[in-house]
Design a protein around this motif. Structure first.
Motif, mmCIF file in Angstrom:
data_model
loop_
_atom_site.group_PDB
_atom_site.id
_atom_site.type_symbol
_atom_site.label_atom_id
_atom_site.label_comp_id
_atom_site.label_asym_id
_atom_site.label_seq_id
_atom_site.Cartn_x
_atom_site.Cartn_y
_atom_site.Cartn_z
ATOM 1 N N ARG A 1 0.834 -1.210 0.000
ATOM 2 C CA ARG A 1 0.000 0.000 0.000
ATOM 3 C C ARG A 1 0.867 1.258 0.000
ATOM 4 O O ARG A 1 0.565 2.233 -0.697
ATOM 5 C CB ARG A 1 -0.934 -0.008 1.208
ATOM 6 N N ALA A 2 1.946 1.231 0.771
ATOM 7 C CA ALA A 2 2.830 2.392 0.785
ATOM 8 C C ALA A 2 3.546 2.560 -0.543
ATOM 9 O O ALA A 2 3.672 3.676 -1.070
ATOM 10 C CB ALA A 2 3.841 2.247 1.926
ATOM 11 N N ALA B 1 0.231 8.981 3.703
ATOM 12 C CA ALA B 1 -0.419 8.265 4.797
ATOM 13 C C ALA B 1 0.567 7.361 5.515
ATOM 14 O O ALA B 1 1.666 7.073 5.023
ATOM 15 C CB ALA B 1 -1.586 7.431 4.270
ATOM 16 N N LEU B 2 0.146 6.905 6.699
ATOM 17 C CA LEU B 2 0.863 5.910 7.481
ATOM 18 C C LEU B 2 0.115 4.591 7.413
ATOM 19 O O LEU B 2 -1.123 4.574 7.430
ATOM 20 C CB LEU B 2 0.987 6.351 8.944
ATOM 21 N N LEU C 1 5.945 -0.702 17.510
ATOM 22 C CA LEU C 1 4.984 -0.567 16.423
ATOM 23 C C LEU C 1 5.740 -0.221 15.142
ATOM 24 O O LEU C 1 6.440 0.796 15.082
ATOM 25 C CB LEU C 1 3.954 0.526 16.719
ATOM 26 N N ALA C 2 5.613 -1.093 14.142
ATOM 27 C CA ALA C 2 6.208 -0.833 12.833
ATOM 28 C C ALA C 2 5.168 -0.197 11.927
ATOM 29 O O ALA C 2 3.977 -0.525 12.003
ATOM 30 C CB ALA C 2 6.728 -2.126 12.218
ATOM 31 N N ARG C 3 5.613 0.701 11.090
ATOM 32 C CA ARG C 3 4.736 1.370 10.137
ATOM 33 C C ARG C 3 5.456 1.499 8.800
ATOM 34 O O ARG C 3 6.682 1.549 8.750
ATOM 35 C CB ARG C 3 4.371 2.788 10.585
ATOM 36 N N TYR C 4 4.691 1.587 7.734
ATOM 37 C CA TYR C 4 5.180 2.098 6.462
ATOM 38 C C TYR C 4 4.538 3.468 6.277
ATOM 39 O O TYR C 4 3.473 3.774 6.839
ATOM 40 C CB TYR C 4 4.801 1.175 5.316
ATOM 41 N N ALA C 5 5.180 4.308 5.500
ATOM 42 C CA ALA C 5 4.635 5.631 5.225
ATOM 43 C C ALA C 5 4.911 5.991 3.775
ATOM 44 O O ALA C 5 5.940 5.609 3.219
ATOM 45 C CB ALA C 5 5.262 6.680 6.142
#
Length: 306
Positions: free
Chosen positions: A50-51, A58-59, A80-84
């Motif tokens: 999605r990223a 967005a995150l 907490l892991a995120r993509y941005a």
């Protein structure tokens, strides 16, 4: 007579004040029988896709809080892991309630402004942001990031970082060119049997003594030479692994293979037996964030080859 392990929580019998009324009592039978869900093995690919689609600024959190029975977003109990993604010409403001967040630039270019300082970032850079910093990430070319923070740790404690001079984390930039230079210096040395291979460990001026990147988080860029593997080992910290390069490559967790996918995040549970394998003709690279600072400080890291 009933078993004390079956007793419910006990309340004060005759409290005379609010402070007394807030007291609760357990015993040696029922205080230590809490059953929490185990941290699972997991591979996050949808969030990365999605990223990388670059359709919005967005995150995309890798949130398995329902599986962990956590009342707040979490990839592990403490991380907490995120993509941005940040579209060209757009900005993303970051002010996580975390001690810090670690960022890796998967693609793109732009600037980050934090606390009156500004850096220019490019592909392969790493930067560290202090929590509650209201940092602004601006993209000149559409940018994609991987990010890990200790938000769940602070949410669990219902606490917040201390801003200003007492903050244990500062804004730090690790440019891709400098990372490559430092990794070349590591490769110029021989790895011995007591090491886990050729890896670059990131730290900062404020955390140099502990050799971590923040008081509780560790960050390493691990590598595997072509057609090689890292021997099976375990440790008490969890590991969040970002796949940077490796085709084909995989990780075995408790003897179950997990095939790597480009830019996927792999979650290795604490104490799990695991090993990394590069079956390709080029060097494999993978970035690992752990909650290792806790365990090093408590003298309970428990790293061992198996």
């Amino acid at each position: 007579m009933s078993d004390m392990a079956e007793m419910p929580v006990q309340l004060p019998e005759h409290p005379t004040s609010g402070t007394e009324a807030r007291g609760r009592y357990f015993n040696s039978g029922n205080a230590f029988n809490i059953k929490l869900p185990e941290v699972p093995c997991a591979l996050f690919t949808e969030e990365a896709a999605r990223a990388l689609a670059r359709t919005e600024t967005a995150l995309y959190p890798c949130d398995i809080s329902a599986t962990l029975d956590c009342p707040f977003p979490a990839t592990t109990p403490l991380l907490l892991a995120r993509y941005a993604s940040v579209l060209a010409g757009a900005q993303l403001t970051v002010d996580f309630v975390a001690t810090a967040s670690i960022w890796y630039v998967i693609d793109g270019a732009g600037t980050v402004t934090c606390g009156g300082e500004e850096i220019r970032f490019g592909k392969g850079d790493v930067f560290l942001l202090p929590g509650l910093a209201a940092a602004v990430i601006g993209a000149e070319a559409a940018a994609v990031f991987w990010c890990v923070g200790n938000d769940p740790q602070l949410a669990f404690e219902a606490s917040a970082p201390i801003p200003g001079a007492r903050d244990g984390v500062a804004f730090v930039h690790f440019p891709a060119g400098e990372i490559a230079h430092q990794l070349d210096k590591v490769y110029a040395q021989e790895a011995n049997d007591s090491t886990s291979g050729h890896a670059l460990i990131f730290s900062a001026a404020q955390s140099e003594k502990s050799r971590n990147i923040t008081p509780t988080m560790t960050l390493s860029l691990n590598t595997l030479k072509p057609h090689s593997f890292q021997p099976p080992h375990r440790h008490n910290s969890v590991a969040l692994t970002l796949v940077i390069a490796g085709d084909p490559a995989h990780t075995e967790i408790d003897d179950v293979p997990w095939a790597w996918a480009p830019w996927a995040t792999l979650l290795t549970p604490p104490t799990a037996k695991h090993s990394h394998h590069n079956n390709g003709d080029s060097r494999a690279e993978f970035l690992i964030v752990q909650d290792g600072g806790f365990y090093y400080h408590a003298r309970t890291m428990g790293f061992q080859f198996l």
